[in-house]
Design an enzyme around this catalytic site. Structure first.
Site, PDB file in Angstrom:
ATOM      1  N   CYS A 260       0.799  -1.229   0.000  1.00  0.00           N
ATOM      2  CA  CYS A 260       0.000   0.000   0.000  1.00  0.00           C
ATOM      3  C   CYS A 260       0.832   1.279   0.000  1.00  0.00           C
ATOM      4  CB  CYS A 260      -0.968  -0.020   1.186  1.00  0.00           C
ATOM      5  SG  CYS A 260      -2.207  -1.328   1.063  1.00  0.00           S
ATOM      6  N   ARG A 291      -9.727  -3.407   3.195  1.00  0.00           N
ATOM      7  CA  ARG A 291     -10.725  -3.764   2.168  1.00  0.00           C
ATOM      8  C   ARG A 291     -12.138  -3.500   2.670  1.00  0.00           C
ATOM      9  NH1 ARG A 291      -8.496  -9.677   1.018  1.00  0.00           N
ATOM     10  NH2 ARG A 291      -6.315  -9.158   0.813  1.00  0.00           N
ATOM     11  N   ASP A 329     -13.540  -9.254  -0.078  1.00  0.00           N
ATOM     12  CA  ASP A 329     -13.358  -7.815  -0.262  1.00  0.00           C
ATOM     13  C   ASP A 329     -14.709  -7.129  -0.183  1.00  0.00           C
ATOM     14  OD1 ASP A 329     -12.567  -5.224  -1.116  1.00  0.00           O
ATOM     15  OD2 ASP A 329     -11.008  -6.061  -2.401  1.00  0.00           O
ATOM     16  N   ARG A 331     -14.809  -3.632  -0.590  1.00  0.00           N
ATOM     17  CA  ARG A 331     -14.544  -2.273  -1.087  1.00  0.00           C
ATOM     18  C   ARG A 331     -15.304  -1.987  -2.373  1.00  0.00           C
ATOM     19  NH1 ARG A 331      -8.325  -2.227  -1.923  1.00  0.00           N
ATOM     20  NH2 ARG A 331      -8.881  -4.323  -2.597  1.00  0.00           N
ATOM     21  N   SER A 353      -2.577   1.926 -11.115  1.00  0.00           N
ATOM     22  CA  SER A 353      -3.330   0.866 -10.468  1.00  0.00           C
ATOM     23  C   SER A 353      -3.136  -0.451 -11.194  1.00  0.00           C
ATOM     24  CB  SER A 353      -4.832   1.200 -10.439  1.00  0.00           C
ATOM     25  OG  SER A 353      -5.572   0.179  -9.796  1.00  0.00           O
TER      26      SER A 353
END
Length: 415
Positions: A260, A291, A329, A331, A353
């Site tokens: 991250c 997440r 996840d 998110r 990304s």
């Protein structure tokens, strides 16, 4: 304790006067702030309320403690003198395009001017967006200067290595019909699920269908803009973007179990490069710790991974998360592009990304992407190799930059 404006009985916001009408109705997607109407989440003058929830969202409980302890007058109004934005953002066409923005108030930074007379009359109307100027001081940028990847130009990057930015804080403001449509569910179902999964915290979700705007008690978004902000209005401006989901352990404390902070710092460097080349860079930082599972869950997953029979392996990476959280996840990125719409972004030239979820969410909202930029191999911490391998197997780009959409006419990426 200060008892100003307090009574001895409980006042339920879910049981309003059945004959009363909302004084300031909200017309989502209207072309001006005044036509749209203000967002009023006051809890001291219930007759003025036109939304579900309260100002401050996730900080409302701290406000309650301050009121309870007598350190805050419950009817105090904020003094907004000299709090106006330090840089101009918008308006952009997306602000009034139907359902384009559903999770934030595009007029949230213009409250003090747009509703000056109403605020002067005592209505509790508060900004949900604040814009200021700041300097970033990251050791990674000083390293980049030393390695001559970026240069101190005295404008974007200063001689001491600090970086000039426009910094924006955004509180979530949910237009429930638009949220439901974005997720492909009915508004009734969404309201009932929100009500049930918050243990009935917001009864108005099911008792006040006339209130269509919700101030959820969750963290918001911070945006860092690099370069000339005014260029956002010019469609010829080249844009670099990193959309980053919060990771306190890595971003703040430098934990090496994930990528991250390295990716965040790499994104900042790419944004600086674009700003120095005459374009604009932006970092969108969303509060979605672990997440969106939370930090406690994330740390439990770390334990499960490290104690897995056979050691921490890519094959069991997501299984460990699902075992603790029931899902790999949460998110869901469907709402993430709203910030880009608010900034008037229609094309991203360089998107820092590797996430297929983010790329697909951006493209599904009609925003095209030129080049995706993966995290350089040398920036991946040794303990994060398992994470990268697992994500590549699950659909991440795996370090291969590719073109997803043709760039606009006249665009040339700066090498």
């Amino acid at each position: 304790m200060n008892r100003t404006n307090r009574t001895d009985h409980i006042r339920l916001t879910s049981h309003p006067d059945p004959n009363a009408k909302v004084r300031f109705p909200i017309h989502w997607g209207a072309p001006t702030a005044r036509e749209r109407g203000p967002v009023i989440g006051t809890v001291s003058r219930l007759g003025d309320r036109n939304v579900i929830g309260s100002h401050g969202g996730s900080y409302a409980l701290y406000r309650a403690l301050a009121v309870s302890s007598g350190t805050l007058d419950p009817i105090r109004r904020p003094d907004l003198t000299n709090t106006h934005p330090a840089a101009a953002i918008g308006p952009f066409p997306q602000w009034s395009e139907p359902r384009r923005i559903v999770s934030l108030d595009p007029w949230g930074h213009l409250v003090a001017d747009s509703f000056k007379s109403e605020i002067g009359e005592g209505f509790d109307i508060r900004p949900t967006i604040a814009i200021t100027r700041a300097r970033l001081d990251l050791v990674e940028m000083r390293d980049a200067i030393a390695a001559k990847r970026i240069a101190a130009d005295g404008h974007v990057v200063h001689q001491n290595g600090s970086v000039s930015v426009v910094k924006i804080a955004i509180d979530p403001v949910w237009y429930l019909p638009g949220i439901a449509e974005r997720f492909g569910v009915t508004e009734k179902s969404l309201r009932h699920t929100l009500f049930e999964q918050t243990a009935g915290m917001f009864p108005e979700l099911v008792t006040r269908p006339d209130l269509q705007v919700f101030l959820p008690p969750i963290g918001g978004t911070t945006v860092y803009l690099f370069g000339d902000v005014e260029k956002l209005a010019d469609p010829r401006t080249l844009v670099t973007c990193r959309i980053h989901d919060e990771c306190n352990g890595s971003d703040v404390f430098g934990s090496d179990i994930c990528t991250c902070r390295p990716y965040l710092a790499h994104g900042v460097e790419l944004c600086i490069e674009m700003a120095q080349a005459g374009g604009t860079g932006l970092i969108v930082y969303n509060r979605k710790e672990g997440r969106a599972l939370g930090e406690v869950t994330k740390f439990l997953v770390y334990n499960a991974r490290k104690r897995h029979v056979g050691g921490d392996r890519a094959a069991s990476y997501f299984a460990s998360t699902e075992g603790v959280a029931g899902v790999r996840d949460m998110r869901f990125q469907e709402l993430m592009p709203d910030t880009l719409h608010w900034l008037g972004i229609t094309h991203i030239d360089r998107f820092a990304s590797m996430s297929d979820m983010k790329i697909n969410a951006v493209r599904d909202q009609g925003i095209t992407i030129g080049e995706t930029v993966a995290l350089p191999e040398e920036l991946v911490p040794a303990d994060a190799r398992v994470e990268i391998e697992a994500k590549v197997a699950a659909g991440y780009l795996g370090g291969e930059a590719f073109r997803t959409d043709a760039p606009s006419i006249g665009r040339t990426l700066v090498e």
